[in-house]
Design an enzyme around this catalytic site. Structure first.
Site, PDB file in Angstrom:
ATOM      1  N   LYS A 230       0.788  -1.233   0.000  1.00 37.33           N
ATOM      2  CA  LYS A 230       0.000   0.000   0.000  1.00 37.33           C
ATOM      3  C   LYS A 230       0.817   1.279   0.000  1.00 37.33           C
ATOM      4  CE  LYS A 230      -3.290  -1.132  -0.699  1.00 37.33           C
ATOM      5  NZ  LYS A 230      -3.523  -1.781  -2.025  1.00 37.33           N
TER       6      LYS A 230
ATOM      7  N   LYS B 165       8.378  -6.949  -9.006  1.00 40.88           N
ATOM      8  CA  LYS B 165       7.778  -6.399  -7.772  1.00 40.88           C
ATOM      9  C   LYS B 165       8.008  -7.331  -6.593  1.00 40.88           C
ATOM     10  CE  LYS B 165       3.067  -6.032  -5.858  1.00 40.88           C
ATOM     11  NZ  LYS B 165       1.628  -5.952  -6.171  1.00 40.88           N
TER      12      LYS B 165
ATOM     13  N   HIS C 114       7.217  -7.368  -2.068  1.00 41.48           N
ATOM     14  CA  HIS C 114       6.901  -6.726  -0.778  1.00 41.48           C
ATOM     15  C   HIS C 114       7.797  -7.295   0.331  1.00 41.48           C
ATOM     16  CE1 HIS C 114       3.551  -4.513  -2.270  1.00 41.48           C
ATOM     17  NE2 HIS C 114       2.669  -5.473  -2.265  1.00 41.48           N
TER      18      HIS C 114
ATOM     19  N   SER D 270      -5.099   2.102   4.413  1.00 45.93           N
ATOM     20  CA  SER D 270      -5.172   1.573   3.053  1.00 45.93           C
ATOM     21  C   SER D 270      -5.116   0.040   3.058  1.00 45.93           C
ATOM     22  CB  SER D 270      -4.016   2.148   2.232  1.00 45.93           C
ATOM     23  OG  SER D 270      -4.039   1.663   0.920  1.00 45.93           O
TER      24      SER D 270
ATOM     25  N   MET E 123      -5.127   7.066 -13.534  1.00 46.90           N
ATOM     26  CA  MET E 123      -4.900   5.644 -13.215  1.00 46.90           C
ATOM     27  C   MET E 123      -6.170   4.973 -12.695  1.00 46.90           C
ATOM     28  SD  MET E 123      -1.023   5.340 -11.699  1.00 46.90           S
ATOM     29  CE  MET E 123      -1.314   3.694 -11.072  1.00 46.90           C
TER      30      MET E 123
ATOM     31  N   ARG F  16      -8.430   3.695  -4.209  1.00 47.58           N
ATOM     32  CA  ARG F  16      -9.429   4.089  -3.212  1.00 47.58           C
ATOM     33  C   ARG F  16      -9.501   5.616  -3.060  1.00 47.58           C
ATOM     34  NH1 ARG F  16      -9.645   4.702   2.297  1.00 47.58           N
ATOM     35  NH2 ARG F  16      -7.379   4.881   2.213  1.00 47.58           N
TER      36      ARG F  16
HETATM   37  P1  A3P Z   1      -5.382   4.350  -0.787  1.00 48.32           P
HETATM   38  O1  A3P Z   1      -5.957   3.033  -0.365  1.00 48.32           O
HETATM   39  O2  A3P Z   1      -4.984   5.193   0.383  1.00 48.32           O
HETATM   40  O3  A3P Z   1      -6.241   5.097  -1.741  1.00 48.32           O
HETATM   41  P2  A3P Z   1      -0.186  -0.268  -3.686  1.00 48.32           P
HETATM   42  O4  A3P Z   1      -0.155  -0.082  -5.159  1.00 48.32           O
HETATM   43  O5  A3P Z   1       1.162  -0.306  -3.032  1.00 48.32           O
HETATM   44  O6  A3P Z   1      -1.072  -1.393  -3.284  1.00 48.32           O
HETATM   45  O7  A3P Z   1      -0.817   1.061  -3.067  1.00 48.32           O
HETATM   46  C1  A3P Z   1      -2.170   1.392  -3.276  1.00 48.32           C
HETATM   47  C2  A3P Z   1      -2.396   2.752  -2.699  1.00 48.32           C
HETATM   48  O8  A3P Z   1      -1.771   3.730  -3.565  1.00 48.32           O
HETATM   49  C3  A3P Z   1      -3.878   3.124  -2.643  1.00 48.32           C
HETATM   50  O9  A3P Z   1      -4.015   4.065  -1.572  1.00 48.32           O
HETATM   51  C4  A3P Z   1      -4.056   3.790  -4.008  1.00 48.32           C
HETATM   52  O10 A3P Z   1      -5.191   4.607  -4.106  1.00 48.32           O
HETATM   53  C5  A3P Z   1      -2.765   4.602  -4.058  1.00 48.32           C
HETATM   54  N1  A3P Z   1      -2.413   5.022  -5.433  1.00 48.32           N
HETATM   55  C6  A3P Z   1      -2.335   4.258  -6.526  1.00 48.32           C
HETATM   56  N2  A3P Z   1      -2.033   5.001  -7.601  1.00 48.32           N
HETATM   57  C7  A3P Z   1      -1.903   6.278  -7.166  1.00 48.32           C
HETATM   58  C8  A3P Z   1      -1.618   7.530  -7.809  1.00 48.32           C
HETATM   59  N3  A3P Z   1      -1.410   7.598  -9.111  1.00 48.32           N
HETATM   60  N4  A3P Z   1      -1.583   8.639  -7.044  1.00 48.32           N
HETATM   61  C9  A3P Z   1      -1.796   8.560  -5.706  1.00 48.32           C
HETATM   62  N5  A3P Z   1      -2.085   7.416  -5.051  1.00 48.32           N
HETATM   63  C10 A3P Z   1      -2.146   6.285  -5.765  1.00 48.32           C
END
Ligand code: A3P
Length: 306
Positions: free
Chosen positions: A58, A117, A119, A149, A243, A268
């Protein structure tokens, strides 16, 4: 009947994916399938031109993946729409997964230059990445927004352990009792090693504050030279709103049996500071206390508001 599946099938019936249990590897909590196959994963052979994208869940993994893909493809968004994000970037921790083969097999089948990728915390990253002197981009996000998140993600990702209530999840996160373990150990582990390896350490909050500045850092790290017009295209294509509407980036091509986005969408909110809508005053105090203890002695600093 809950059954784990391998292979490329895209027809995933309801109930085919079951929630994992957590097991530990070297003291780190991992989903059971990853833990059970960690020996094989740890032997993964990196290639010198691999780029590893490493994050705690996240932190903005998908965001940086899209940025890097746009850089590799010199701003051609159609090329970046060639496949969903989980096909374009092998995720070596996964074993088995539903739509795609185990992550290391997926990676072996992916032509170079690969963008991989993970984690895994630093100590669980397959050693060959360090032996091959691969470049690594690490993105870190403040813990308060990360736990919120992650909670919503674990509710909608049916392969993850059941998150329980928010109150339960909050405590589990502080104890490192969630998938991929302790956020504190993760961000500190890569921070401590960033000058010994080719690691670019970025912050989600900086990317929100000034995406162009951070994208230029990535371009420099990757030793590319792109004109301003291409940089502007990358900024636009990787913005949250663009996105969110891009099916190749927003995971909407995964069936509901895997990601139930009717529970919570993958893209989200994409904000800094959403934790304020979730933390009680008491939780915030408790969090700050644990944070102070776990982050003592490090120069690593996060912003929880912009
Ligand atoms: P939120 O749940 O707070 O909205 P990951 O890709 O590591 O799983 O992270 C997902 C988180 O990054 C989510 O956060 C998602 O909305 C946010 N995210 C993905 N793309 C993004 C972007 N272009 N700008 C800002 N946040 C982004």
């Amino acid at each position: 009947m809950c059954k784990k599946m391998e292979g490329m099938s895209v027809d995933i019936p309801e109930g085919a994916v079951c929630r994992s249990e957590l097991k530990t590897v070297e003291g780190v909590a991992l989903v059971d399938t990853t833990a059970d196959n960690y020996d094989a994963i740890s032997k993964f052979q990196a290639r010198p031109d691999d780029l590893l994208i490493a994050t705690y869940p996240k932190a903005g993994t998908t965001w940086i993946q899209e940025i890097v893909d746009m850089i590799y493809n010199e701003g051609d968004e159609e090329k970046c729409k060639r496949a969903p994000v989980f096909i374009r970037f092998p995720f070596i921790d996964l074993w088995p997964s539903v739509l795609i083969p185990p992550g290391i097999v997926h990676a072996e089948r992916t032509p170079s230059p690969r963008i991989i990728k993970t984690h895994f915390p630093f100590q669980l990253v397959p050693k060959s990445f360090w032996e091959q002197n691969c470049k690594v981009i690490y993105v870190a996000r403040n813990a308060k927004d990360t736990v919120v998140s992650f909670y919503y993600f674990d509710k909608m990702n049916r392969g993850q352990p059941d998150p329980g209530t928010w109150e339960e999840y909050f405590l589990n996160f502080l104890q490192g009792n969630v998938s991929w373990g302790s956020w504190f150990d993760h961000v500190r582990g890569f921070w401590d090693k960033k000058d010994k390896h080719r690691i670019l350490y970025l912050f989600y909050e900086d990317m929100k504050e000034n995406p162009e500045r951070e994208i230029r850092k990535v371009i420099t790290f990757l030793e590319k030279d792109l004109p301003d017009s291409v940089v502007n295209k990358i900024v636009h294509h990787t913005s949250f709103l663009v996105m969110k509407e891009n099916p190749m980036a927003n995971y909407s091509t995964l069936p509901k049996a895997v990601f139930d986005q009717s529970t919570s969408v993958f893209m989200r909110k994409g904000q800094v500071g959403d934790w304020k809508n979730h933390f009680t005053v008491a939780q915030n105090e408790e969090f700050d206390e644990v944070y102070k203890e776990k982050m003592s002695g490090t120069s690593l600093r996060f912003r929880t508001v912009l």
